[in-house]
Design an enzyme around this catalytic site. Structure first.
Site, PDB file in Angstrom:
ATOM      1  N   ARG A 110      43.461   4.732 -12.338  1.00 64.07           N
ATOM      2  CA  ARG A 110      42.868   3.863 -13.354  1.00 64.07           C
ATOM      3  C   ARG A 110      43.950   3.400 -14.337  1.00 64.07           C
ATOM      4  NH1 ARG A 110      37.865   7.575 -15.140  1.00 64.07           N
ATOM      5  NH2 ARG A 110      39.679   8.750 -15.803  1.00 64.07           N
ATOM      6  N   ARG A 147      38.413  13.223 -36.479  1.00 59.96           N
ATOM      7  CA  ARG A 147      39.595  12.760 -35.765  1.00 59.96           C
ATOM      8  C   ARG A 147      40.681  12.252 -36.692  1.00 59.96           C
ATOM      9  NH1 ARG A 147      38.201   8.969 -31.352  1.00 59.96           N
ATOM     10  NH2 ARG A 147      40.435   8.720 -31.276  1.00 59.96           N
ATOM     11  N   ARG A 185      46.057  11.714 -11.810  1.00 63.01           N
ATOM     12  CA  ARG A 185      44.669  11.578 -11.345  1.00 63.01           C
ATOM     13  C   ARG A 185      44.508  10.398 -10.405  1.00 63.01           C
ATOM     14  NH1 ARG A 185      41.713  11.335 -16.975  1.00 63.01           N
ATOM     15  NH2 ARG A 185      41.961  13.501 -17.598  1.00 63.01           N
ATOM     16  N   LYS A 190      39.737  19.387 -23.236  1.00 69.77           N
ATOM     17  CA  LYS A 190      38.912  19.700 -24.397  1.00 69.77           C
ATOM     18  C   LYS A 190      37.410  19.673 -24.082  1.00 69.77           C
ATOM     19  CE  LYS A 190      39.821  16.887 -27.711  1.00 69.77           C
ATOM     20  NZ  LYS A 190      38.596  16.286 -28.283  1.00 69.77           N
ATOM     21  N   ARG A 244      48.247   6.799 -26.083  1.00 71.02           N
ATOM     22  CA  ARG A 244      47.139   7.616 -26.607  1.00 71.02           C
ATOM     23  C   ARG A 244      47.681   8.857 -27.309  1.00 71.02           C
ATOM     24  NH1 ARG A 244      43.652   8.489 -21.445  1.00 71.02           N
ATOM     25  NH2 ARG A 244      42.453   9.905 -22.746  1.00 71.02           N
TER      26      ARG A 244
END
Ligand SMILES: [Zn+2]
Length: 215
Positions: free
Chosen positions: A161, A88, A127, A13, A172
């Protein structure tokens, strides 16, 4: 054009928002930047936001809405803006409608970046970040380092991470489903939603978005 960009974490995004804003010559307004700017300038809203953040609490909607409203009233946003990360939830969306109506303007489109949950998990959980420099970012599938676990740029150790762990990503996504997805239905009733596949290269997604916006 006045646009709201929505999409789950991992949809790309932020990157997409920057490209679209540039193509459309409108400011990219992200909540992250709004918070940082208000806190660093020491505005009243920034001070309020900081006190909640320091206490580990969520910043109340009215504070976020206040910052967004101030920003949308800046001269560079007179002819449009692209909102990223705001609204949101439905109550923020309703507050945004009230604020826009007071200025006698309305949204032109809500771009909904669509990507499957499994793809989001693959993107984020894959990642790997360099311990020496967090801007050295690799990916186990999409951007493999020459040597596994070692940064191509500086030789540092690559690690995952905590925020990128699959369990955290799924949590999330859950928050996104319960809080943010209802705003898509809210805007669908207003006929504003344009759903775009977020798969493929960044420029392909931008091209699809521009087409959906009729540009
Ligand atoms: Zn490195």
């Amino acid at each position: 054009m006045r646009i709201v960009l929505v999409g789950p974490p991992g949809a790309g995004k932020g990157t997409q928002a920057a490209f679209l804003a540039k193509n459309l010559s409108i400011p990219h307004i992200s909540t992250g930047d709004l918070f940082r700017a208000n806190i660093s300038k020491g505005t009243d809203l920034g001070k309020q936001a900081k006190s909640y953040m320091d206490a580990g609490q969520l910043v109340p909607d009215e504070v976020t809405i206040g910052m967004a409203k101030d920003r949308m009233e800046q001269p560079d946003a007179v002819n449009g803006f692209l909102l990223d990360g705001f609204p949101r939830n439905v109550s923020q969306a309703e507050a945004l409608d009230v604020a826009l109506k007071a200025d006698d303007v309305k949204l032109d489109a809500v771009l909904d970046l669509e990507v499957s949950e499994d793809e989001v998990v693959k993107r984020i959980a894959g990642r790997r970040i360099c311990r020496n420099d967090s801007s050295h970012v690799f990916h186990v599938t999409y951007k493999q380092p020459k040597t596994e676990g070692v940064c191509d740029t500086c030789g540092g150790e690559l690690y995952q991470r905590d925020d990128d762990k699959e369990e955290t990503v799924r949590k999330r996504l859950e928050v996104y489903h319960t809080q943010t997805e209802p705003i898509i239905d809210y805007y669908r009733e207003q006929g504003l939603v344009k759903t775009i596949s977020a798969l493929g290269k960044v420029e392909e997604v931008t091209a699809r978005s521009m087409e959906a916006l009729g540009r």
